[in-house]
Design a protein around this motif. Structure first.
Motif, mmCIF file in Angstrom:
data_model
loop_
_atom_site.group_PDB
_atom_site.id
_atom_site.type_symbol
_atom_site.label_atom_id
_atom_site.label_comp_id
_atom_site.label_asym_id
_atom_site.label_seq_id
_atom_site.Cartn_x
_atom_site.Cartn_y
_atom_site.Cartn_z
ATOM 1 N N PRO A 134 0.956 -1.285 0.018
ATOM 2 C CA PRO A 134 0.114 -0.050 -0.122
ATOM 3 C C PRO A 134 0.750 1.366 0.138
ATOM 4 O O PRO A 134 1.923 1.461 0.575
ATOM 5 C CB PRO A 134 -0.762 -0.168 1.250
ATOM 6 C CG PRO A 134 -0.094 -1.125 1.863
ATOM 7 C CD PRO A 134 0.518 -1.871 1.246
ATOM 8 N N GLN A 135 0.245 2.306 -0.503
ATOM 9 C CA GLN A 135 0.994 3.429 -0.364
ATOM 10 C C GLN A 135 0.234 4.562 0.394
ATOM 11 O O GLN A 135 -0.879 4.562 0.548
ATOM 12 C CB GLN A 135 0.918 4.090 -1.886
ATOM 13 C CG GLN A 135 1.303 3.289 -3.086
ATOM 14 C CD GLN A 135 2.785 3.175 -2.756
ATOM 15 O OE1 GLN A 135 3.467 3.991 -2.919
ATOM 16 N NE2 GLN A 135 3.228 1.793 -2.968
ATOM 17 N N GLN A 136 1.113 5.639 1.048
ATOM 18 C CA GLN A 136 0.645 6.585 2.089
ATOM 19 C C GLN A 136 -0.428 7.349 1.265
ATOM 20 O O GLN A 136 -0.068 7.580 0.227
ATOM 21 C CB GLN A 136 1.817 7.117 2.335
ATOM 22 C CG GLN A 136 3.020 6.400 3.327
ATOM 23 C CD GLN A 136 2.505 6.461 4.703
ATOM 24 O OE1 GLN A 136 1.296 6.881 5.095
ATOM 25 N NE2 GLN A 136 2.955 5.333 5.289
ATOM 26 N N GLY A 137 -1.587 7.641 2.283
ATOM 27 C CA GLY A 137 -2.404 8.451 1.528
ATOM 28 C C GLY A 137 -3.632 7.884 0.987
ATOM 29 O O GLY A 137 -4.360 8.575 0.403
ATOM 30 N N HIS A 138 -3.571 6.525 0.541
ATOM 31 C CA HIS A 138 -4.728 5.905 -0.060
ATOM 32 C C HIS A 138 -5.438 4.993 0.983
ATOM 33 O O HIS A 138 -4.998 4.810 2.137
ATOM 34 C CB HIS A 138 -3.987 4.606 -0.806
ATOM 35 C CG HIS A 138 -3.246 5.269 -1.938
ATOM 36 N ND1 HIS A 138 -3.578 5.113 -3.457
ATOM 37 C CD2 HIS A 138 -2.226 5.986 -2.345
ATOM 38 C CE1 HIS A 138 -2.888 5.741 -4.348
ATOM 39 N NE2 HIS A 138 -2.152 6.355 -3.795
ATOM 40 N N VAL A 139 -6.494 4.622 0.552
ATOM 41 C CA VAL A 139 -7.689 3.861 1.504
ATOM 42 C C VAL A 139 -7.913 2.602 0.820
ATOM 43 O O VAL A 139 -7.845 2.463 -0.317
ATOM 44 C CB VAL A 139 -8.936 4.690 1.463
ATOM 45 C CG1 VAL A 139 -10.013 4.114 2.236
ATOM 46 C CG2 VAL A 139 -8.759 6.037 2.008
ATOM 47 N N TYR A 140 -7.711 1.587 1.835
ATOM 48 C CA TYR A 140 -7.669 0.117 1.661
ATOM 49 C C TYR A 140 -8.689 -0.636 2.142
ATOM 50 O O TYR A 140 -9.183 -0.316 3.330
ATOM 51 C CB TYR A 140 -6.505 -0.697 1.644
ATOM 52 C CG TYR A 140 -5.227 0.058 1.019
ATOM 53 C CD1 TYR A 140 -5.236 -0.552 -0.449
ATOM 54 C CD2 TYR A 140 -4.445 1.111 1.033
ATOM 55 C CE1 TYR A 140 -4.038 0.288 -1.196
ATOM 56 C CE2 TYR A 140 -3.564 1.784 0.651
ATOM 57 C CZ TYR A 140 -3.296 1.140 -0.647
ATOM 58 O OH TYR A 140 -2.427 1.981 -1.427
ATOM 59 N N ARG A 141 -9.226 -1.722 1.576
ATOM 60 C CA ARG A 141 -10.099 -2.672 1.968
ATOM 61 C C ARG A 141 -9.321 -4.174 2.140
ATOM 62 O O ARG A 141 -8.737 -4.218 0.816
ATOM 63 C CB ARG A 141 -11.331 -2.707 1.474
ATOM 64 C CG ARG A 141 -12.316 -1.398 1.448
ATOM 65 C CD ARG A 141 -12.879 -1.039 2.833
ATOM 66 N NE ARG A 141 -13.557 0.101 2.649
ATOM 67 C CZ ARG A 141 -13.334 1.227 3.010
ATOM 68 N NH1 ARG A 141 -12.130 1.733 3.317
ATOM 69 N NH2 ARG A 141 -14.111 2.249 3.143
ATOM 70 N N GLU A 142 -9.450 -5.080 2.945
ATOM 71 C CA GLU A 142 -8.930 -6.097 2.900
ATOM 72 C C GLU A 142 -9.864 -7.296 2.329
ATOM 73 O O GLU A 142 -10.951 -7.285 2.857
ATOM 74 C CB GLU A 142 -8.553 -6.496 4.477
ATOM 75 C CG GLU A 142 -7.708 -8.076 4.344
ATOM 76 C CD GLU A 142 -7.237 -8.463 5.829
ATOM 77 O OE1 GLU A 142 -7.030 -9.645 5.929
ATOM 78 O OE2 GLU A 142 -7.459 -7.476 6.674
ATOM 79 N N LEU A 143 -9.415 -7.929 1.489
ATOM 80 C CA LEU A 143 -10.101 -9.048 0.756
ATOM 81 C C LEU A 143 -9.920 -10.455 1.546
ATOM 82 O O LEU A 143 -8.784 -10.747 1.910
ATOM 83 C CB LEU A 143 -9.715 -9.222 -0.684
ATOM 84 C CG LEU A 143 -9.881 -8.004 -1.645
ATOM 85 C CD1 LEU A 143 -9.228 -8.320 -2.930
ATOM 86 C CD2 LEU A 143 -11.288 -7.461 -1.604
ATOM 87 N N VAL A 144 -11.051 -10.997 1.876
ATOM 88 C CA VAL A 144 -11.254 -12.052 2.743
ATOM 89 C C VAL A 144 -11.926 -13.295 2.114
ATOM 90 O O VAL A 144 -13.020 -13.185 1.403
ATOM 91 C CB VAL A 144 -12.053 -11.868 4.267
ATOM 92 C CG1 VAL A 144 -11.974 -12.974 4.882
ATOM 93 C CG2 VAL A 144 -11.278 -10.606 4.812
ATOM 94 N N GLY A 145 -11.224 -14.431 2.031
ATOM 95 C CA GLY A 145 -11.831 -15.574 1.305
ATOM 96 C C GLY A 145 -11.495 -15.536 -0.291
ATOM 97 O O GLY A 145 -10.971 -14.416 -0.711
ATOM 98 N N GLY A 146 -11.838 -16.601 -0.897
ATOM 99 C CA GLY A 146 -11.939 -16.804 -2.340
ATOM 100 C C GLY A 146 -10.457 -16.640 -2.869
ATOM 101 O O GLY A 146 -9.397 -16.798 -2.092
#
Length: 88
Positions: free
Chosen positions: A21-33
């Motif tokens: 990830p890069q500073q200043g970005h927003v992330y969601r964690e992918l779970v499963g699959g």
């Protein structure tokens, strides 16, 4: 955030020297699959897009190259998106 900084972002090339990830970005964690454990960069996404989730292109899902893995936000924890299904 330290734990997230060591993770790989969906769409980063496997040979990318800095796939995290890069500073200043927003992330969601992918779970499963097929994309379990990857982070999805949702920087700039609308509230509607964040509520709906995403169909992400992947070669390792049930439909092979060109297929999609569908991830949706958890109702009680929208920072985590759970795998819903694979689609062609």
């Amino acid at each position: 955030m330290d734990e997230l900084m060591r993770r790989r972002v969906y769409g980063a090339d496997h040979d990318d020297p800095d796939p995290g990830p890069q500073q200043g970005h927003v992330y969601r964690e992918l779970v499963g699959g097929p994309l379990d454990g990857l982070l999805l960069d949702v920087t700039g996404w609308t509230a509607r897009q964040l509520r709906e989730g995403a169909g992400l292109v992947t070669e390792i899902g049930a439909y092979g190259p060109g297929g999609h893995a569908v991830y949706v936000p958890r109702a009680d924890d929208p920072a985590h998106w759970d795998w819903d299904c694979d689609t062609p």
